[in-house]
Design a protein around this motif. Structure first.
Motif, PDB file in Angstrom:
ATOM      1  N   SER A 187       0.818  -1.217   0.000  1.00  0.00           N
ATOM      2  CA  SER A 187       0.000   0.000   0.000  1.00  0.00           C
ATOM      3  C   SER A 187       0.852   1.268   0.000  1.00  0.00           C
ATOM      4  N   ILE A 188       2.170   1.120   0.128  1.00  0.00           N
ATOM      5  CA  ILE A 188       3.072   2.270   0.145  1.00  0.00           C
ATOM      6  C   ILE A 188       3.442   2.641  -1.284  1.00  0.00           C
ATOM      7  N   SER A 189       3.268   3.893  -1.627  1.00  0.00           N
ATOM      8  CA  SER A 189       3.601   4.361  -2.973  1.00  0.00           C
ATOM      9  C   SER A 189       5.117   4.365  -3.181  1.00  0.00           C
ATOM     10  N   GLN A 190       5.524   3.881  -4.342  1.00  0.00           N
ATOM     11  CA  GLN A 190       6.949   3.879  -4.672  1.00  0.00           C
ATOM     12  C   GLN A 190       7.504   5.282  -4.884  1.00  0.00           C
ATOM     13  N   ASP A 191       6.605   6.237  -5.130  1.00  0.00           N
ATOM     14  CA  ASP A 191       7.058   7.619  -5.319  1.00  0.00           C
ATOM     15  C   ASP A 191       7.726   8.154  -4.053  1.00  0.00           C
ATOM     16  N   HIS A 196      12.639  10.105  -1.706  1.00  0.00           N
ATOM     17  CA  HIS A 196      13.563  10.014  -0.574  1.00  0.00           C
ATOM     18  C   HIS A 196      14.976   9.718  -1.043  1.00  0.00           C
ATOM     19  N   SER A 197      15.106   8.855  -2.049  1.00  0.00           N
ATOM     20  CA  SER A 197      16.445   8.537  -2.572  1.00  0.00           C
ATOM     21  C   SER A 197      17.055   9.732  -3.289  1.00  0.00           C
ATOM     22  N   ILE A 198      16.220  10.532  -3.948  1.00  0.00           N
ATOM     23  CA  ILE A 198      16.724  11.736  -4.611  1.00  0.00           C
ATOM     24  C   ILE A 198      17.296  12.709  -3.587  1.00  0.00           C
ATOM     25  N   ASP A 199      16.705  12.726  -2.407  1.00  0.00           N
ATOM     26  CA  ASP A 199      17.206  13.590  -1.325  1.00  0.00           C
ATOM     27  C   ASP A 199      18.475  13.037  -0.687  1.00  0.00           C
ATOM     28  N   GLY A 200      18.955  11.882  -1.158  1.00  0.00           N
ATOM     29  CA  GLY A 200      20.201  11.322  -0.653  1.00  0.00           C
ATOM     30  C   GLY A 200      20.042  10.314   0.454  1.00  0.00           C
ATOM     31  N   ALA A 201      18.828   9.817   0.687  1.00  0.00           N
ATOM     32  CA  ALA A 201      18.592   8.856   1.760  1.00  0.00           C
ATOM     33  C   ALA A 201      19.096   7.473   1.355  1.00  0.00           C
ATOM     34  N   THR A 202      19.634   6.742   2.306  1.00  0.00           N
ATOM     35  CA  THR A 202      20.070   5.366   2.085  1.00  0.00           C
ATOM     36  C   THR A 202      18.870   4.427   2.214  1.00  0.00           C
ATOM     37  N   PRO A 203      18.987   3.174   1.716  1.00  0.00           N
ATOM     38  CA  PRO A 203      17.875   2.213   1.888  1.00  0.00           C
ATOM     39  C   PRO A 203      17.476   2.009   3.347  1.00  0.00           C
ATOM     40  N   TRP A 204      18.466   1.985   4.252  1.00  0.00           N
ATOM     41  CA  TRP A 204      18.135   1.823   5.667  1.00  0.00           C
ATOM     42  C   TRP A 204      17.341   3.008   6.186  1.00  0.00           C
ATOM     43  N   GLN A 205      17.707   4.235   5.771  1.00  0.00           N
ATOM     44  CA  GLN A 205      16.965   5.421   6.183  1.00  0.00           C
ATOM     45  C   GLN A 205      15.548   5.400   5.629  1.00  0.00           C
ATOM     46  N   SER A 206      15.387   4.950   4.395  1.00  0.00           N
ATOM     47  CA  SER A 206      14.043   4.840   3.818  1.00  0.00           C
ATOM     48  C   SER A 206      13.206   3.820   4.569  1.00  0.00           C
ATOM     49  N   PHE A 207      13.837   2.718   4.949  1.00  0.00           N
ATOM     50  CA  PHE A 207      13.118   1.699   5.707  1.00  0.00           C
ATOM     51  C   PHE A 207      12.696   2.247   7.067  1.00  0.00           C
ATOM     52  N   ARG A 208      13.592   2.965   7.723  1.00  0.00           N
ATOM     53  CA  ARG A 208      13.305   3.448   9.077  1.00  0.00           C
ATOM     54  C   ARG A 208      12.347   4.629   9.072  1.00  0.00           C
ATOM     55  N   GLN A 209      12.426   5.502   8.064  1.00  0.00           N
ATOM     56  CA  GLN A 209      11.641   6.724   8.072  1.00  0.00           C
ATOM     57  C   GLN A 209      10.348   6.634   7.258  1.00  0.00           C
ATOM     58  N   ILE A 210      10.252   5.651   6.351  1.00  0.00           N
ATOM     59  CA  ILE A 210       9.046   5.523   5.523  1.00  0.00           C
ATOM     60  C   ILE A 210       8.330   4.208   5.799  1.00  0.00           C
TER      61      ILE A 210
END
Length: 299
Positions: A187-191, A196-210
């Motif tokens: 249900s989470i949009s890939q956008d 988030h990756s464009i802002d320089g976030a790592t996969p771990w940061q995306s997992f933790r923050q999104i």
């Protein structure tokens, strides 16, 4: 029509659709619950007397001094907590893997749900043979790998019996937790991840923050379902150990079954059922409040 009128009409329609199901649930569940609550105030033991006698809170006072009851509550708490922890951790890992795009993903998802779909008694019987001290495949594997020097009596040793039944339950129900969490992941949009990756976030940061914040309601729902199932576990334990050895795996459901069916102590058994039911209701109510708050935070 105003928005308030439309909202009120939708609410009335919703209640009209829900009321028949609520009435059916009350008919099926309310009477046994009320009957158990009422019977808990009586002494009714077919092994000593055939006529029930009103005893007030005597059954509940007896429960406070019943060491076997408190041991079963402790065993149930240990089983529930560790089962939940491992199932949530492994379920989340499996859900993240199944959420990825790869060839044959549909087949893998179907296979992943099979352990949960199989009958619990059948799975328990299979694990009982796996952990068999003389012919079990688990001992054979460990002996071949030289991890152990002699066969271990997994289900006959009080120190290992609880670990064994937890392992069997985790194997069976982790897939159920994974499917619930997978529904939340999809249900989470890939956008969100792309931005988030464009802002320089790592996969771990995306997992933790999104990922974690957005699937928090699904995690709580999975915990709620599994708590209710694990706290009332019966068939898996009954087939694998019967509550033994020496009460090391006797859950509260096994103790209630023995009290009613073996000792024919219906009054005390009803009191045990009432206390167990109240514990479940309290936990479910607290979880419901937490879920409501999470849903409000994510909206």
């Amino acid at each position: 029509m105003t928005q308030d009128y439309i909202r009120q009409r939708e609410k009335r329609t919703g209640w009209m659709l829900v009321i028949p199901a609520v009435l059916l649930l009350l008919l099926v569940y309310a009477f046994p619950i009320l009957r158990a609550f009422w019977l808990g105030f009586f002494t009714e033991n077919l092994s000593t007397n055939l006529q029930p006698e009103f005893s007030g809170l005597e059954n509940y006072g007896r429960m406070m001094q019943d060491g076997r009851f408190w041991q079963s509550i402790g065993n149930t708490a240990i089983f529930t907590v560790f089962s939940l922890l491992f199932e949530l951790l492994l379920g989340l890992i499996i859900a993240l893997a199944l959420d990825q795009a790869f060839r044959g993903r549909g087949l893998v998802r179907t296979i992943a749900i099979l352990p949960w779909a199989l009958p619990t008694a059948l799975i328990a019987l299979a694990w009982r043979w796996i952990f068999n001290a003389e012919f079990g495949v688990w001992n054979d594997i460990l002996l071949r790998l030289q991890i152990i020097g002699n066969p271990v009596n997994w289900l006959g040793d009080p120190n290992w019996a609880m670990v064994s039944v937890i392992a069997a339950d985790v194997w069976k129900t982790t897939s159920f937790v994974a499917i619930l969490l997978l529904a939340g992941l999809q249900s989470i949009s890939q956008d969100l991840y792309e931005a988030h990756s464009i802002d320089g976030a790592t996969p771990w940061q995306s997992f933790r923050q999104i990922t974690l914040p957005l699937i928090a309601p699904q995690i709580l729902i999975a915990m709620l379902f599994r708590f209710a199932q694990a706290f009332g576990i019966f068939d898996l334990i009954q087939v694998m150990t019967g509550g033994g050895p020496g009460g090391a795996t006797e859950m509260v459901s096994i103790y209630i079954y023995a009290t009613v069916m073996r000792y024919l102590d219906f009054g005390y058994g009803a009191a045990l059922v009432t206390v167990t039911f109240l514990i479940l209701i309290i936990v479910v109510a607290l979880a419901g409040l937490g879920l409501k708050r999470l849903q409000a935070d994510t909206e």
